[in-house]
Design a protein around this motif. Structure first.
Motif, mmCIF file in Angstrom:
data_model
loop_
_atom_site.group_PDB
_atom_site.id
_atom_site.type_symbol
_atom_site.label_atom_id
_atom_site.label_comp_id
_atom_site.label_asym_id
_atom_site.label_seq_id
_atom_site.Cartn_x
_atom_site.Cartn_y
_atom_site.Cartn_z
ATOM 1 N N ALA A 84 -0.519 19.939 7.796
ATOM 2 C CA ALA A 84 -1.464 18.919 7.326
ATOM 3 C C ALA A 84 -2.614 19.614 6.605
ATOM 4 C CB ALA A 84 -1.981 18.095 8.497
ATOM 5 N N GLU B 105 1.087 19.562 13.507
ATOM 6 C CA GLU B 105 0.924 19.350 12.063
ATOM 7 C C GLU B 105 0.197 20.500 11.368
ATOM 8 O OE1 GLU B 105 -0.203 14.998 11.411
ATOM 9 O OE2 GLU B 105 1.828 15.267 10.673
ATOM 10 N N SER C 294 -1.344 6.041 -6.692
ATOM 11 C CA SER C 294 -2.432 6.003 -5.701
ATOM 12 C C SER C 294 -3.721 6.503 -6.349
ATOM 13 C CB SER C 294 -2.083 6.897 -4.513
ATOM 14 O OG SER C 294 -2.010 8.244 -4.944
ATOM 15 N N LYS C 295 -4.804 6.410 -5.590
ATOM 16 C CA LYS C 295 -6.095 6.919 -6.078
ATOM 17 C C LYS C 295 -5.969 8.403 -6.450
ATOM 18 C CE LYS C 295 -10.799 7.590 -4.267
ATOM 19 N NZ LYS C 295 -11.755 6.889 -5.118
ATOM 20 N N LYS C 296 -5.397 9.168 -5.532
ATOM 21 C CA LYS C 296 -5.258 10.607 -5.814
ATOM 22 C C LYS C 296 -4.348 10.836 -6.999
ATOM 23 C CE LYS C 296 -2.907 10.875 -1.611
ATOM 24 N NZ LYS C 296 -2.211 9.588 -1.763
ATOM 25 N N PHE D 13 3.978 15.597 -1.444
ATOM 26 C CA PHE D 13 4.458 14.336 -2.003
ATOM 27 C C PHE D 13 3.362 13.305 -1.969
ATOM 28 C CE2 PHE D 13 8.189 16.216 -0.165
ATOM 29 C CZ PHE D 13 9.154 15.977 -1.119
ATOM 30 N N THR D 14 3.310 12.546 -3.002
ATOM 31 C CA THR D 14 2.453 11.368 -2.911
ATOM 32 C C THR D 14 2.871 10.347 -3.951
ATOM 33 O OG1 THR D 14 0.216 10.592 -2.630
ATOM 34 C CG2 THR D 14 0.566 12.161 -4.419
ATOM 35 N N ASN D 15 2.065 9.323 -4.030
ATOM 36 C CA ASN D 15 2.366 8.196 -4.890
ATOM 37 C C ASN D 15 1.573 8.375 -6.193
ATOM 38 O OD1 ASN D 15 2.155 5.583 -6.046
ATOM 39 N ND2 ASN D 15 2.649 4.691 -4.055
ATOM 40 N N ARG E 137 -8.423 13.458 1.125
ATOM 41 C CA ARG E 137 -7.578 12.825 2.131
ATOM 42 C C ARG E 137 -6.584 13.875 2.625
ATOM 43 N NH1 ARG E 137 -7.685 13.116 -2.655
ATOM 44 N NH2 ARG E 137 -8.032 10.952 -3.188
ATOM 45 N N MET E 138 -5.922 13.555 3.743
ATOM 46 C CA MET E 138 -4.923 14.480 4.275
ATOM 47 C C MET E 138 -3.560 14.194 3.637
ATOM 48 S SD MET E 138 -6.723 16.141 6.413
ATOM 49 C CE MET E 138 -5.520 17.166 7.252
ATOM 50 N N VAL E 139 -2.824 15.253 3.358
ATOM 51 C CA VAL E 139 -1.412 15.115 2.990
ATOM 52 C C VAL E 139 -0.638 16.238 3.690
ATOM 53 C CG1 VAL E 139 -1.757 14.005 0.726
ATOM 54 C CG2 VAL E 139 -1.707 16.489 0.884
ATOM 55 N N LEU E 140 0.671 16.155 3.604
ATOM 56 C CA LEU E 140 1.483 17.187 4.256
ATOM 57 C C LEU E 140 2.041 18.167 3.224
ATOM 58 C CD1 LEU E 140 3.545 15.065 6.823
ATOM 59 C CD2 LEU E 140 1.423 16.328 7.217
ATOM 60 N N GLN F 2 0.122 2.455 -2.198
ATOM 61 C CA GLN F 2 -1.002 3.280 -1.719
ATOM 62 C C GLN F 2 -2.309 2.946 -2.414
ATOM 63 O OE1 GLN F 2 -0.457 7.484 -1.774
ATOM 64 N NE2 GLN F 2 0.736 7.489 0.106
ATOM 65 N N SER F 3 -3.377 2.999 -1.665
ATOM 66 C CA SER F 3 -4.753 2.827 -2.153
ATOM 67 C C SER F 3 -5.062 1.401 -2.614
ATOM 68 C CB SER F 3 -5.095 3.786 -3.308
ATOM 69 O OG SER F 3 -4.457 5.017 -3.161
HETATM 70 C C1 LIG Z 1 -1.895 13.933 8.838
HETATM 71 C C2 LIG Z 1 -1.709 13.066 7.630
HETATM 72 C C3 LIG Z 1 -0.729 13.378 6.698
HETATM 73 C C4 LIG Z 1 -0.558 12.601 5.572
HETATM 74 N N1 LIG Z 1 0.365 12.976 4.668
HETATM 75 C C5 LIG Z 1 0.481 12.286 3.509
HETATM 76 C C6 LIG Z 1 1.359 12.737 2.508
HETATM 77 O O1 LIG Z 1 2.062 13.740 2.638
HETATM 78 N N2 LIG Z 1 1.417 12.019 1.382
HETATM 79 C C7 LIG Z 1 0.668 10.910 1.164
HETATM 80 O O2 LIG Z 1 0.775 10.319 0.109
HETATM 81 N N3 LIG Z 1 -0.193 10.468 2.088
HETATM 82 C C8 LIG Z 1 -0.309 11.129 3.262
HETATM 83 N N4 LIG Z 1 -1.199 10.700 4.209
HETATM 84 C C9 LIG Z 1 -2.010 9.509 3.923
HETATM 85 C C10 LIG Z 1 -3.194 9.927 3.033
HETATM 86 O O3 LIG Z 1 -4.145 10.646 3.806
HETATM 87 C C11 LIG Z 1 -3.925 8.762 2.363
HETATM 88 O O4 LIG Z 1 -4.421 7.859 3.317
HETATM 89 C C12 LIG Z 1 -3.047 8.004 1.386
HETATM 90 O O5 LIG Z 1 -2.154 8.852 0.718
HETATM 91 C C13 LIG Z 1 -3.909 7.280 0.368
HETATM 92 O O6 LIG Z 1 -4.774 8.201 -0.275
HETATM 93 P P1 LIG Z 1 -5.578 7.893 -1.637
HETATM 94 O O7 LIG Z 1 -5.980 6.446 -1.574
HETATM 95 O O8 LIG Z 1 -6.746 8.789 -1.618
HETATM 96 O O9 LIG Z 1 -4.653 8.163 -2.764
HETATM 97 C C14 LIG Z 1 -1.374 11.451 5.359
HETATM 98 C C15 LIG Z 1 -2.344 11.135 6.301
HETATM 99 C C16 LIG Z 1 -2.521 11.929 7.420
HETATM 100 C C17 LIG Z 1 -3.600 11.574 8.408
#
Ligand SMILES: Cc1cc2nc3c(=O)[nH]c(=O)nc-3n(C[C@H](O)[C@H](O)[C@H](O)COP(=O)(O)O)c2cc1C
Ligand SMILES: NC(=O)C1=CN([C@@H]2O[C@H](COP(=O)(O)OP(=O)(O)OC[C@H]3O[C@@H](n4cnc5c(N)ncnc54)[C@H](OP(=O)(O)O)[C@@H]3O)[C@@H](O)[C@H]2O)[C@@H](O)CC1
Ligand SMILES: Cc1ncc(COP(=O)(O)O)c(C=O)c1O
Ligand SMILES: [K+]
Length: 484
Positions: free
Chosen positions: A366, A363, A401-403, A396-398, A381-384, A460-461
């Protein structure tokens, strides 16, 4: 569509190669060399002086202390069975009798478990020089096998095997080690003080058939291991002692009942711990010998932990208490000089990213994403990472979500990559914008079906009332879209 793209327009890049001296002084001192670390900031279009980079880091170590809310963690200590000396011998006979195992097989698995346990805790980069002291019985055989595996794992073993057994199993093990050029050292040639020449000492002198008091030359070898503990107070680093199945010289059931015996740092119990293991106070107790059939476990009412994945060993007992303030790594990195770094940070990032991928890191994409709400309260938090170019970095994310909501309130973010084995981190900071919906759509449709449905199901969140809610909704949507 819940999963959408974000792009951070890059404002600040920081490429950091970590190679500070072992301890960071608070103020610059002559110890800092130009090669110790380098920071590149493209915002300022200049490099910070290395000592400045290190100074910033050490100052921040002292300046900040956050008070996280820590949930109450219960100790999940599960029950464990301990064997008497007689039971251990009986199990041995059963395995090699009605259950059809050969001693060679069991010894191979036992020795491999020992090597696996050692390598889990003591990495070869720091604990390379291993001395295996092997006794005349099967415990000694386990030591010989462990040394062979450790050689293949990147350690540099030496063997002290003063009472050799003439059976072909043992002569074979010796031949195998000799073919790897593993040196055999006589007791006379071993230094009185073992602390200077070795990082790990495998104590494979006696196992569960030990009785009475140790006879020469093992009495003397045990004495040398005991004396290492007195060096412990004076030397910063001393060799660690890893005992195979039983700390040699200990009574198999009562342990070190007279005191003054060896105090191993690691004990690798084989098949199941023997009664003496209850007296083991070292930081690392492992179990090895992943070969116990259910009939044996049932007969002896063995309560044993399950082995994780494909591992040959499992930690038993509590993980060691660590002194967090003493945890540190000596970073050994090449120099990073201004003239080696690309002027375009995106090009530099591509270079380092490709190197991280090529190095086999998992990863590589990451990254930690740090946002802050309108009250400036940060969260991470982690994202890709899913793409990057001179326009920015995309993930990508939601949106809900919190973020997502933090980025709506405050469209700025910091990204952080840490590539541990390369001693590299990259920090990226800048404003954030949504990417066009069509790009989001395209990406969403490129994802595996399970991820697509998972993204819809996952609010999410938010608090999930129960796992079944997610499963049910997942099932429902899987059926609904079964036609593709
Ligand atoms: C290695 C790894 C990669 C992740 N990649 C993503 C991602 O690309 N997008 C995403 O929305 N959450 C990803 N997550 C989950 C987020 O870390 C997080 O738990 C989730 O998005 C909720 O975050 P928030 O409540 O701060 O918005 C990943 C978690 C890990 C451990
Ligand atoms: N299924 C399992 O559980 C498995 C078990 N395995 C391994 O086998 C180990 C048990 O092996 P083991 O039975 O060969 O006995 P072990 O303790 O190595 O030594 C016996 C030798 O020591 C000698 N000796 C004894 N006392 C002494 C003294 N005071 N001073 C000097 N010497 C003394 C004794 O000589 P004797 O007294 O009989 O003349 C004999 O030569 C076990 O702990 C585990 O590591 C794994 O390989 C596979 C799976
Ligand atoms: C919640 C969440 N969303 C998205 C992703 C990234 O998934 P994908 O590679 O399918 O975009 C992850 C990866 O771990 C994740 O945990
Ligand atoms: K031993």
């Amino acid at each position: 569509m819940r999963n959408v793209m974000r792009r951070v327009r890059t404002m600040t890049f920081t490429f950091l190669l970590q190679s500070p001296p072992p301890s960071l002084p608070i103020s610059p001192s002559p110890q800092f060399s130009l090669s110790s670390s380098a920071l590149l900031s493209t915002t300022a279009q200049r490099f910070l002086a290395p000592s400045q980079g290190s100074l910033l880091r050490s100052a921040s170590i002292r300046a900040f202390c956050t008070k996280p809310i820590i949930p109450n963690m219960e100790d999940s200590g599960s029950p464990l069975s301990y064997l008497t000396q007689r039971e251990a011998a009986e199990i041995d006979e059963t395995l090699m009798g009605p259950l059809g195992f050969s001693v060679d097989q069991l010894m191979e698995l036992a020795g491999l478990s020992v090597a696996a346990s050692v390598s889990e805790v003591y990495k070869p980069e720091e604990y390379r020089r291993v001395l295996a002291i092997c006794g005349p019985g099967n415990n000694g055989g386990d030591g010989l096998v462990a040394a062979r595996h450790l050689h293949h794992f990147g350690y540099k073993p030496s063997i002290c095997y003063p009472k050799r057994t003439a059976k072909s199993l043992y002569t074979g093990l010796v031949t195998q080690l000799e073919s790897l050029s593993v040196p055999f050292v006589s007791v006379d040639d071993l230094p009185e003080d073992l602390s200077k020449d070795f990082d790990v000492i495998i104590d494979a002198m006696f196992g569960f058939s030990f009785h009475g008091a140790p006879r020469p030359p093992f009495d003397d070898l045990i004495r040398r291991l005991v004396s290492l503990q007195t060096y412990e107070q004076t030397l910063q680093k001393h060799p660690v002692i890893v005992s195979v199945d039983i700390p040699s010289g200990w009574n198999v059931e009562e342990g070190d009942h007279e005191g003054g015996g060896i105090k191993p740092d690691m004990l690798v119990s084989l098949t199941a711990p023997k009664l003496c293991a209850k007296r083991f106070c070292g930081p690392h107790h492992f179990l090895g010998g992943r070969f116990v059939p259910p009939s044996v476990a049932e007969k002896y009412k063995l309560e044993l932990p399950s082995y994780p994945g494909t591992s040959m060993c499992v930690r038993i007992g509590k993980p060691p208490k660590v002194d967090i303030s003493a945890m540190r790594v000596n970073y050994v990195s090449p120099e990073l000089l201004e003239e080696q770094v690309e002027t375009d940070p995106t090009v530099q990032f591509r270079k380092w990213f490709d190197e991280a991928v090529a190095s086999g890191l998992r990863e590589t994409n990451a990254m930690a994403l740090c946002t802050a709400n309108k009250d400036k309260k940060p969260s991470s938090r982690m994202v890709l990472l899913k793409g990057f170019d001179e326009n920015g970095f995309v993930w990508f994310t939601n949106y809900e979500s919190k973020k997502g909501s933090e980025l709506s309130e405050n469209p700025c973010a910091a990204l952080l990559f840490y590539w541990e084995s390369l001693n590299r981190q990259v920090r990226i900071e800048g404003p954030v914008e949504r990417i066009p919906e069509s790009e989001s759509e395209n990406y969403y449709h490129s994802r595996p079906r399970g991820s697509q449905i998972g993204a819809i199901v996952s609010k999410q969140s938010s608090v999930v009332p129960g796992r079944h809610i997610l499963y049910d909704e997942y099932e429902e949507l899987t059926k609904k879209y079964s036609d593709g």
